[in-house]
Design an enzyme around this catalytic site. Structure first.
Site, PDB file in Angstrom:
ATOM      1  N   ARG A 112       0.787  -1.232   0.000  1.00  0.00           N
ATOM      2  CA  ARG A 112       0.000   0.000   0.000  1.00  0.00           C
ATOM      3  C   ARG A 112       0.822   1.287   0.000  1.00  0.00           C
ATOM      4  NH1 ARG A 112      -2.569  -3.895   2.703  1.00  0.00           N
ATOM      5  NH2 ARG A 112      -4.736  -4.253   2.103  1.00  0.00           N
ATOM      6  N   HIS A 137      -0.797  -2.585  -4.560  1.00  0.00           N
ATOM      7  CA  HIS A 137      -0.227  -3.512  -5.548  1.00  0.00           C
ATOM      8  C   HIS A 137      -0.201  -2.990  -6.990  1.00  0.00           C
ATOM      9  CE1 HIS A 137       0.211  -6.368  -2.433  1.00  0.00           C
ATOM     10  NE2 HIS A 137      -0.958  -6.952  -2.474  1.00  0.00           N
ATOM     11  N   HIS A 210       3.061 -12.828  -5.522  1.00  0.00           N
ATOM     12  CA  HIS A 210       1.940 -12.955  -4.590  1.00  0.00           C
ATOM     13  C   HIS A 210       1.355 -14.370  -4.572  1.00  0.00           C
ATOM     14  CE1 HIS A 210      -1.315 -11.570  -2.099  1.00  0.00           C
ATOM     15  NE2 HIS A 210      -1.019 -10.300  -2.279  1.00  0.00           N
ATOM     16  N   ASP A 283      -1.466  -9.847   8.481  1.00  0.00           N
ATOM     17  CA  ASP A 283      -1.375  -9.143   7.194  1.00  0.00           C
ATOM     18  C   ASP A 283      -0.419  -7.978   7.424  1.00  0.00           C
ATOM     19  OD1 ASP A 283      -1.672  -8.101   4.721  1.00  0.00           O
ATOM     20  OD2 ASP A 283      -3.828  -7.693   4.859  1.00  0.00           O
ATOM     21  N   GLU A 348       5.414 -12.511   0.848  1.00  0.00           N
ATOM     22  CA  GLU A 348       5.794 -11.560  -0.193  1.00  0.00           C
ATOM     23  C   GLU A 348       7.054 -10.814   0.242  1.00  0.00           C
ATOM     24  OE1 GLU A 348       1.960  -9.281  -0.988  1.00  0.00           O
ATOM     25  OE2 GLU A 348       1.433 -10.755   0.522  1.00  0.00           O
TER      26      GLU A 348
HETATM   27  C1  BGC Z   1      -2.051  -7.394   1.385  1.00  0.00           C
HETATM   28  C2  BGC Z   1      -3.444  -7.744   1.812  1.00  0.00           C
HETATM   29  C3  BGC Z   1      -4.281  -7.951   0.600  1.00  0.00           C
HETATM   30  C4  BGC Z   1      -3.668  -9.058  -0.203  1.00  0.00           C
HETATM   31  C5  BGC Z   1      -4.421  -9.357  -1.455  1.00  0.00           C
HETATM   32  C6  BGC Z   1      -1.526  -8.547   0.595  1.00  0.00           C
HETATM   33  O1  BGC Z   1      -0.255  -8.267   0.150  1.00  0.00           O
HETATM   34  O2  BGC Z   1      -1.220  -7.078   2.455  1.00  0.00           O
HETATM   35  O3  BGC Z   1      -3.985  -6.740   2.636  1.00  0.00           O
HETATM   36  O4  BGC Z   1      -5.589  -8.244   0.927  1.00  0.00           O
HETATM   37  O5  BGC Z   1      -2.356  -8.726  -0.523  1.00  0.00           O
HETATM   38  O6  BGC Z   1      -4.801  -8.253  -2.095  1.00  0.00           O
END
Ligand code: BGC
Length: 383
Positions: A112, A137, A210, A283, A348
Site C-alpha cells: 500500500r 499492488h 503474490h 497481514d 511476499e
Molecule cells: C495485502 C493484503 C491484501 C492481499 C491481497 C496482501 O499483500 O497485504 O492486505 O488483501 O495482498 O490483495
C-alpha cells in the site's frame, strides 16, 4: 558355432542397452522441455500462454505470461508424492473475474501507498485509490494484469524470462520502467525469481510475487496448522487502513513472534491484540533481522500432515506475511475448488509498504542509470 551365437547375443544385448540408454537420455531432455499451451483470452481479447517448467526431480511449475502468474506448482510430500501447493485458476477466465493477485507478479509498487499519493523530487504523484483510500499492488491494472513477453530458456534448470515496459505515467507512476523477471526451476526443487528494472526518470519500485501457498496438497483446506518461522525481530504495526504507522515494533512478547517455529493458529485469532484485529489475522510486514542485501533465509513453513517444508530466501529487507484473511469462499479455483477463508498464505518478499511517504524507511526510489535488482528463492523439501 556356439561361440558365434554367444557373440551375436552379446552384440544384440549391447545394441539394446545403447538404444535403451539413448531412449532414457531422450526422455530426460524431454522432461526439461518447456511446454507452451494456450491459457485463454484476456478481457480485451488478447491471447495468453501457459508455460510448464519441469525438473528431473519431478517438480512442475506452470507460469502464464498473463501477470507473470505462477498458476500451479507441485511439490513432494514425505512419501515423495508431488501435489499442487498453490491457489490459482484453470484458465485466464478465472483471473479475469477478479482474484486477489493469486501467484502474480506485483508492481510497480507492492503493497500500500497511503491515500494513493506520494511526493518525489518535489512533485506530487496521484495513484488510483483501489483499496479503500489507499493504492494497493500497482493500481487498477498493475503488473499482475498485463501481458508480459515470455522467453523460455531450456536446460537442466529450465527458466522463463518475462519482460514488460511500464510507460511513463502508467498507473500514475513516473518514468518508463523496463522490467525483467526470470523464474528458474532449480534441480533442488527451488524456484528462483530474479527481478531487474531500469527507468528513464526517477521513480519508485517494489516488486514481489503474490503466490498463495497451502502445503497440505489439498487446496480445499485452511493453513492454520502450518508452522511458520520468520527470521524477523520486528514488524510494522499498521493503522485501520493497513498503512504502517512508522513504528518498528519488536516481536518479542506478542503474537507476532515467529522467531521460533509456531503454528499459525496459535495467535491468529487473538483479537485482544489490536494489530491482529486491524489485519483480520496476519497481514503485516516483518522486518528481517539480517538487513543485508545478500540472499539470506527469511522464512520457513512446515505442514505436519504432508511433511512439506517451504524455505524462503531473499535479498530484500522485509516480508509481508498474509494469511488469506480476505478469502471468503466466493472464488472457485482450479478443479472447481472453492477457496475458503485462510486457505492460502503469502510470503511476499519486499521493501516496506508506504515507503515513499516514510523517509525513515529504506528507500524504494530508483533513478536513471541505476539498476534495481533483487532475488527471492522458494525451496521445497519434506521431512
Ligand atoms: C495485502 C493484503 C491484501 C492481499 C491481497 C496482501 O499483500 O497485504 O492486505 O488483501 O495482498 O490483495
Amino acid at each position: 558355432m556356439k561361440k558365434q551365437v554367444k557373440k551375436a547375443a552379446t552384440l544384440f544385448l549391447l545394441a539394446c542397452v545403447t538404444m535403451m540408454s539413448c531412449d532414457t537420455s531422450k526422455k530426460e531432455s524431454e522432461k526439461n522441455m518447456i511446454e507452451k499451451v494456450s491459457f485463454g483470452k484476456t478481457t480485451d481479447g488478447q491471447e495468453t500462454e501457459l508455460y510448464t517448467l519441469k525438473n528431473a526431480a519431478g517438480m512442475e511449475v506452470k507460469i502464464s505470461n498473463f501477470g507473470g502468474t505462477v498458476v500451479s506448482w507441485t511439490a513432494p510430500n514425505n512419501k515423495g508424492v508431488y501435489e499442487d501447493v498453490i491457489l490459482g485458476c484453470d484458465s485466464v477466465a478465472g483471473y479475469n473475474k477478479g482474484v486477489p493477485y493469486f501467484g502474480a507478479l506485483i508492481g510497480r509498487y507492492g503493497n500500500r501507498i497511503a491515500n494513493g499519493k506520494f511526493t518525489l523530487e518535489g512533485k506530487e504523484y496521484t495513484l488510483a485509490q483501489n483499496n479503500g483510500v489507499n493504492a494497493l499492488h500497482g493500481g487498477l491494472k498493475g503488473f499482475d494484469k498485463v501481458l508480459w513477453t515470455a522467453t523460455p530458456i531450456e536446460g537442466e534448470e529450465p527458466a522463463l524470462k518475462l519482460t514488460y515496459t511500464a510507460k511513463d505515467g502508467e498507473e500514475g507512476y513516473p518514468g518508463n520502467l523496463s522490467v525483467e523477471v526470470v523464474y528458474t526451476l532449480q534441480k533442488n526443487n527451488a524456484l528462483k525469481i530474479d527481478y531487474k528494472a531500469t527507468t528513464d526518470k526517477t521513480t519508485i519500485i517494489n516488486l514481489t510475487n503474490h503466490t498463495y501457498f497451502n502445503l497440505n496438497g489439498n487446496l480445499d483446506s485452511d493453513i492454520l496448522d502450518h508452522e511458520v518461522t520468520l527470521n524477523a525481530d520486528k514488524f510494522l504495526p499498521v493503522d485501520k487502513t493497513l498503512i504502517p504507522t512508522g513504528e518498528l515494533k519488536p516481536v518479542t512478547g506478542n503474537v507476532f513472534d515467529f522467531l521460533k517455529s509456531k503454528k499459525i493458529s496459535a495467535g491468529i485469532n487473538d483479537t485482544t491484540d489490536t494489530q491482529i484485529k486491524a489485519g483480520g489475522g496476519y497481514d503485516h510486514c516483518w522486518v528481517l533481522t539480517d538487513s543485508s542485501k545478500t540472499l539470506k533465509p527469511a522464512a520457513t513453513v512446515y505442514e505436519p500432515k504432508s511433511g512439506r517444508v517451504l524455505e524462503v530466501f531473499t535479498t530484500e529487507p522485509a516480508i509481508q506475511f498474509y494469511t488469506g484473511n480476505f478469502l471468503n469462499g466466493t472464488i472457485k479455483g482450479k478443479n472447481g475448488i472453492i477457496y475458503k477463508h485462510r486457505s492460502g498464505l503469502c510470503l511476499e518478499t519486499q521493501h516496506y509498504p508506504d515507503s515513499p511517504n516514510k523517509p525513515a524507511f529504506p528507500s524504494t526510489v530508483l533513478k536513471p542509470n541505476e539498476t534495481y535488482q533483487t532475488t527471492t528463492v522458494y525451496k521445497f523439501s519434506a521431512k
